[in-house]
Design a protein around this motif. Sequence first.
Motif, PDB file in Angstrom:
ATOM      1  N   HIS A 237       8.798 -13.264 -12.338  1.00 51.44           N
ATOM      2  CA  HIS A 237       9.443 -13.910 -13.481  1.00 51.44           C
ATOM      3  C   HIS A 237       9.841 -15.352 -13.189  1.00 51.44           C
ATOM      4  N   GLU A 238       9.822 -15.741 -11.918  1.00 52.55           N
ATOM      5  CA  GLU A 238      10.160 -17.104 -11.539  1.00 52.55           C
ATOM      6  C   GLU A 238       8.933 -18.018 -11.483  1.00 52.55           C
ATOM      7  N   LEU A 239       7.761 -17.465 -11.767  1.00 45.80           N
ATOM      8  CA  LEU A 239       6.513 -18.210 -11.638  1.00 45.80           C
ATOM      9  C   LEU A 239       5.900 -18.492 -12.999  1.00 45.80           C
ATOM     10  N   SER A 240       5.118 -19.548 -13.082  1.00 44.91           N
ATOM     11  CA  SER A 240       4.355 -19.836 -14.296  1.00 44.91           C
ATOM     12  C   SER A 240       3.185 -18.858 -14.402  1.00 44.91           C
ATOM     13  N   GLY A 241       2.542 -18.846 -15.569  1.00 44.41           N
ATOM     14  CA  GLY A 241       1.388 -17.976 -15.747  1.00 44.41           C
ATOM     15  C   GLY A 241       0.286 -18.273 -14.752  1.00 44.41           C
ATOM     16  N   GLY A 242       0.029 -19.561 -14.510  1.00 44.72           N
ATOM     17  CA  GLY A 242      -0.995 -19.934 -13.554  1.00 44.72           C
ATOM     18  C   GLY A 242      -0.658 -19.481 -12.145  1.00 44.72           C
ATOM     19  N   MET A 243       0.613 -19.579 -11.770  1.00 40.89           N
ATOM     20  CA  MET A 243       1.035 -19.139 -10.440  1.00 40.89           C
ATOM     21  C   MET A 243       0.926 -17.624 -10.309  1.00 40.89           C
ATOM     22  N   ARG A 244       1.264 -16.906 -11.365  1.00 38.24           N
ATOM     23  CA  ARG A 244       1.140 -15.432 -11.309  1.00 38.24           C
ATOM     24  C   ARG A 244      -0.322 -15.026 -11.152  1.00 38.24           C
ATOM     25  N   GLN A 245      -1.222 -15.754 -11.826  1.00 41.32           N
ATOM     26  CA  GLN A 245      -2.635 -15.426 -11.671  1.00 41.32           C
ATOM     27  C   GLN A 245      -3.114 -15.724 -10.260  1.00 41.32           C
TER      28      GLN A 245
ATOM     29  N   VAL B  33       6.423 -12.364  -4.049  1.00 41.36           N
ATOM     30  CA  VAL B  33       5.021 -12.754  -3.941  1.00 41.36           C
ATOM     31  C   VAL B  33       4.361 -12.128  -2.724  1.00 41.36           C
ATOM     32  N   ILE B  34       4.999 -12.204  -1.574  1.00 41.32           N
ATOM     33  CA  ILE B  34       4.355 -11.696  -0.365  1.00 41.32           C
ATOM     34  C   ILE B  34       4.166 -10.183  -0.432  1.00 41.32           C
ATOM     35  N   ARG B  35       5.097  -9.489  -1.076  1.00 42.94           N
ATOM     36  CA  ARG B  35       4.952  -8.037  -1.230  1.00 42.94           C
ATOM     37  C   ARG B  35       3.825  -7.720  -2.213  1.00 42.94           C
ATOM     38  N   ASN B  36       3.736  -8.469  -3.307  1.00 44.68           N
ATOM     39  CA  ASN B  36       2.659  -8.259  -4.269  1.00 44.68           C
ATOM     40  C   ASN B  36       1.292  -8.510  -3.628  1.00 44.68           C
ATOM     41  N   VAL B  37       1.175  -9.597  -2.874  1.00 38.24           N
ATOM     42  CA  VAL B  37      -0.115  -9.939  -2.272  1.00 38.24           C
ATOM     43  C   VAL B  37      -0.512  -8.899  -1.222  1.00 38.24           C
ATOM     44  N   GLY B  38       0.455  -8.383  -0.505  1.00 31.72           N
ATOM     45  CA  GLY B  38       0.160  -7.413   0.538  1.00 31.72           C
ATOM     46  C   GLY B  38       0.152  -5.969   0.091  1.00 31.72           C
ATOM     47  N   PHE B  39       0.280  -5.727  -1.225  1.00 32.88           N
ATOM     48  CA  PHE B  39       0.460  -4.353  -1.698  1.00 32.88           C
ATOM     49  C   PHE B  39      -0.754  -3.472  -1.388  1.00 32.88           C
ATOM     50  N   GLY B  40      -1.961  -3.995  -1.585  1.00 30.12           N
ATOM     51  CA  GLY B  40      -3.147  -3.198  -1.287  1.00 30.12           C
ATOM     52  C   GLY B  40      -3.219  -2.814   0.177  1.00 30.12           C
ATOM     53  N   LEU B  41      -2.827  -3.736   1.049  1.00 34.51           N
ATOM     54  CA  LEU B  41      -2.803  -3.452   2.480  1.00 34.51           C
ATOM     55  C   LEU B  41      -1.717  -2.427   2.806  1.00 34.51           C
ATOM     56  N   GLU B  42      -0.588  -2.529   2.104  1.00 35.56           N
ATOM     57  CA  GLU B  42       0.491  -1.549   2.300  1.00 35.56           C
ATOM     58  C   GLU B  42       0.013  -0.147   1.954  1.00 35.56           C
ATOM     59  N   MET B  43      -0.746  -0.027   0.861  1.00 34.14           N
ATOM     60  CA  MET B  43      -1.263   1.282   0.455  1.00 34.14           C
ATOM     61  C   MET B  43      -2.262   1.831   1.480  1.00 34.14           C
ATOM     62  N   ARG B  44      -2.873   0.965   2.254  1.00 35.81           N
ATOM     63  CA  ARG B  44      -3.805   1.402   3.296  1.00 35.81           C
ATOM     64  C   ARG B  44      -3.103   1.713   4.608  1.00 35.81           C
ATOM     65  N   GLY B  45      -1.791   1.497   4.650  1.00 35.93           N
ATOM     66  CA  GLY B  45      -1.040   1.803   5.855  1.00 35.93           C
ATOM     67  C   GLY B  45      -1.041   0.705   6.897  1.00 35.93           C
ATOM     68  N   VAL B  46      -1.396  -0.533   6.510  1.00 34.29           N
ATOM     69  CA  VAL B  46      -1.392  -1.647   7.452  1.00 34.29           C
ATOM     70  C   VAL B  46       0.057  -1.977   7.816  1.00 34.29           C
ATOM     71  N   PRO B  47       0.366  -2.125   9.114  1.00 33.22           N
ATOM     72  CA  PRO B  47       1.750  -2.424   9.524  1.00 33.22           C
ATOM     73  C   PRO B  47       2.293  -3.683   8.876  1.00 33.22           C
ATOM     74  N   THR B  48       3.614  -3.709   8.718  1.00 31.86           N
ATOM     75  CA  THR B  48       4.263  -4.793   7.977  1.00 31.86           C
ATOM     76  C   THR B  48       3.919  -6.169   8.521  1.00 31.86           C
TER      77      THR B  48
ATOM     78  N   LEU C 173       1.078  -7.682 -11.918  1.00 33.18           N
ATOM     79  CA  LEU C 173       1.962  -7.782 -10.761  1.00 33.18           C
ATOM     80  C   LEU C 173       3.131  -6.817 -10.892  1.00 33.18           C
ATOM     81  N   MET C 174       3.707  -6.450  -9.756  1.00 34.84           N
ATOM     82  CA  MET C 174       4.911  -5.609  -9.749  1.00 34.84           C
ATOM     83  C   MET C 174       6.118  -6.525  -9.938  1.00 34.84           C
ATOM     84  N   PRO C 175       6.847  -6.409 -11.044  1.00 34.01           N
ATOM     85  CA  PRO C 175       7.931  -7.362 -11.318  1.00 34.01           C
ATOM     86  C   PRO C 175       9.085  -7.293 -10.330  1.00 34.01           C
ATOM     87  N   TRP C 176       9.242  -6.143  -9.677  1.00 33.69           N
ATOM     88  CA  TRP C 176      10.367  -5.962  -8.761  1.00 33.69           C
ATOM     89  C   TRP C 176      10.045  -6.422  -7.343  1.00 33.69           C
ATOM     90  N   ALA C 177       8.810  -6.866  -7.092  1.00 38.44           N
ATOM     91  CA  ALA C 177       8.388  -7.262  -5.750  1.00 38.44           C
ATOM     92  C   ALA C 177       8.136  -8.761  -5.700  1.00 38.44           C
TER      93      ALA C 177
END
Length: 266
Positions: free
Chosen positions: A145-153, A105-120, A99-103
């Motif tokens: 960093h605010e999530l447990s290991g299971g939540m990050r997965q 949850v919603i930004r991390n989950v949508g990152f692949g779509l962001e790279m494809r140019g999908v609107p916000t 995961l990107m530590p600076w982003a």
Amino acid sequence: MSQIEKLIMQPDPAALESAVSVRHISKNYGPVEALRDLSLEFPRGQLTSLLGPSGCGKTTLLKIIAGLLEPTSGEIEVNGRKVTGPGPDRAFVFQDFALMPWANVIRNVGFGLEMRGVPTSEREAIAERYIRQVGLAGFEKSYPHELSGGMRQRVGLARALAVDAEVLLMDEPFSAVDEQTRRKFQEDLLGLVQNENKTFIFVTHSIEEAVYVSDQIAILLPRPSRVHEIIRPSSFRNKGVDNIRRDPEYLDIVDQIWASLRSYVE
């Protein structure tokens, strides 16, 4: 023929449509021969586990399918198209979450779509749907960093699902969580396989986990790796998540796989 022999028979390949075809793959790392002439079919819409001793090439094969490694020889096809590198038809769920530590949850989950140019607005709506699906509703604005290991997965899994790839490649995705969380993930994974209509390729060291979650198990021999046996558990697949581990045939298959692998474990 015994009941267990019937359960481990490989079906007629023509009866199952393949989403991924591995054909005569070999991989050398200098003088080290990791994979040798390995061929394997991955049925569409099912979960196949790659199981074998440590160092037998499971992750190497997974990365070749992902297009992250180039084979020394042989070829991979996904839906009839030759793999020449990473592509949108495949998504990878990493063991270490990645995961990107600076982003959040919603930004991390949508990152692949962001790279494809999908609107916000569109990518956030898709991300929110999969965040809910993996049980993280309410944590959209939280940071890794605010999530447990299971939540990050779960975030990593939601990110892979959000890009709507046809093939999900999972490299020991539950190994870093506690046993209770791991069991819940296994149950959730069965639901995803049933509902998402995707092809899952799952690397694990756990025999019990492989038998629990898999439609097909490919047992790999130690280096140079090749397929030793294909097992297709079937009789207990529709008995419900609470009943699988108590099923006599589940226990028989676990014991049979261990007997097959015991001599290769140091």
